[in-house]
Design a protein around this motif. Structure first.
Motif, PDB file in Angstrom:
ATOM      1  N   HIS A  26       0.658  -1.276  -0.084  1.00  0.00           N
ATOM      2  CA  HIS A  26      -0.139   0.056  -0.169  1.00  0.00           C
ATOM      3  C   HIS A  26       0.884   1.262  -0.039  1.00  0.00           C
ATOM      4  N   PRO A  27       1.899   1.542   0.756  1.00  0.00           N
ATOM      5  CA  PRO A  27       2.814   2.598   0.546  1.00  0.00           C
ATOM      6  C   PRO A  27       3.479   2.722  -0.682  1.00  0.00           C
ATOM      7  N   ALA A  28       3.579   1.719  -1.401  1.00  0.00           N
ATOM      8  CA  ALA A  28       4.118   1.773  -2.757  1.00  0.00           C
ATOM      9  C   ALA A  28       3.118   2.459  -3.852  1.00  0.00           C
ATOM     10  N   ARG A  29       1.827   1.779  -3.540  1.00  0.00           N
ATOM     11  CA  ARG A  29       0.714   2.149  -4.121  1.00  0.00           C
ATOM     12  C   ARG A  29       0.366   3.469  -4.019  1.00  0.00           C
ATOM     13  N   MET A  30       0.903   4.146  -2.841  1.00  0.00           N
ATOM     14  CA  MET A  30       0.457   5.547  -2.554  1.00  0.00           C
ATOM     15  C   MET A  30       1.277   6.520  -3.331  1.00  0.00           C
ATOM     16  N   LEU A  31       2.459   6.044  -3.763  1.00  0.00           N
ATOM     17  CA  LEU A  31       3.242   6.920  -4.616  1.00  0.00           C
ATOM     18  C   LEU A  31       2.891   7.165  -5.917  1.00  0.00           C
ATOM     19  N   LEU A  32       1.758   6.423  -6.480  1.00  0.00           N
ATOM     20  CA  LEU A  32       1.172   6.811  -7.751  1.00  0.00           C
ATOM     21  C   LEU A  32       0.346   8.094  -7.497  1.00  0.00           C
ATOM     22  N   ASP A  33      -0.068   8.390  -8.692  1.00  0.00           N
ATOM     23  CA  ASP A  33      -0.992   9.697  -8.907  1.00  0.00           C
ATOM     24  C   ASP A  33      -2.408   8.852  -8.029  1.00  0.00           C
TER      25      ASP A  33
END
Length: 143
Positions: A26-33
């Motif tokens: 989820h933290p990696a996902r939240m690096l996306l727009d």
């Protein structure tokens, strides 16, 4: 005792998957727009729901069966913690999941990101429940 060890293994698998989602995926996902974060979340959640839902039920049932067959009802403590993931998910997280799944990717905005951040916090409760179940099962297995 074998059923208890199966319950422990399944709970540990659930815990590992849940922890991975909270601290890595989820933290990696939240690096996306915002749009792509939601686009990635939806299929990921659907797949994880099937995996983790099954693990929670099977671990809980194995823990309850171990309590029944061994007469050591301490196994039921871990089982209850694992099974608690289901009502928590249905009543605590599913309404937010439904709201997220209803968002059209062309209508994503800052409120979507806030909802995804809230989702991760809510998912953290499942991580905690399963971690407590692992500890409960270990305590009984090593006693």
């Amino acid at each position: 005792m074998l059923l208890g060890l199966i319950a422990l293994t399944l709970a540990a698998t659930f815990f590992g998957a849940a922890l991975y989602i909270n601290v890595a995926e989820h933290p990696a996902r939240m690096l996306l727009d915002d749009r792509n974060a939601l686009a990635q979340w939806s299929p990921s959640y659907a797949r994880a729901f099937n995996l983790q839902g099954g693990l929670a039920v099977l671990s809980g049932l194995a823990g309850l069966a171990s309590a029944w067959f061994t007469g050591n009802w301490h196994w039921a403590g871990g089982a209850v913690l694992m099974i608690a993931n289901w009502p928590y998910t249905l009543f605590g997280i599913l309404p937010l999941n439904n709201r997220l799944n209803a968002i059209d990717l062309d209508n994503v905005g800052p409120e979507t990101r806030a909802m995804l951040e809230r989702w991760n916090r809510l998912h953290g409760v499942r991580t905690i429940l399963s971690g407590m179940a692992v500890i409960a099962y270990l305590w009984v297995a090593l006693a």
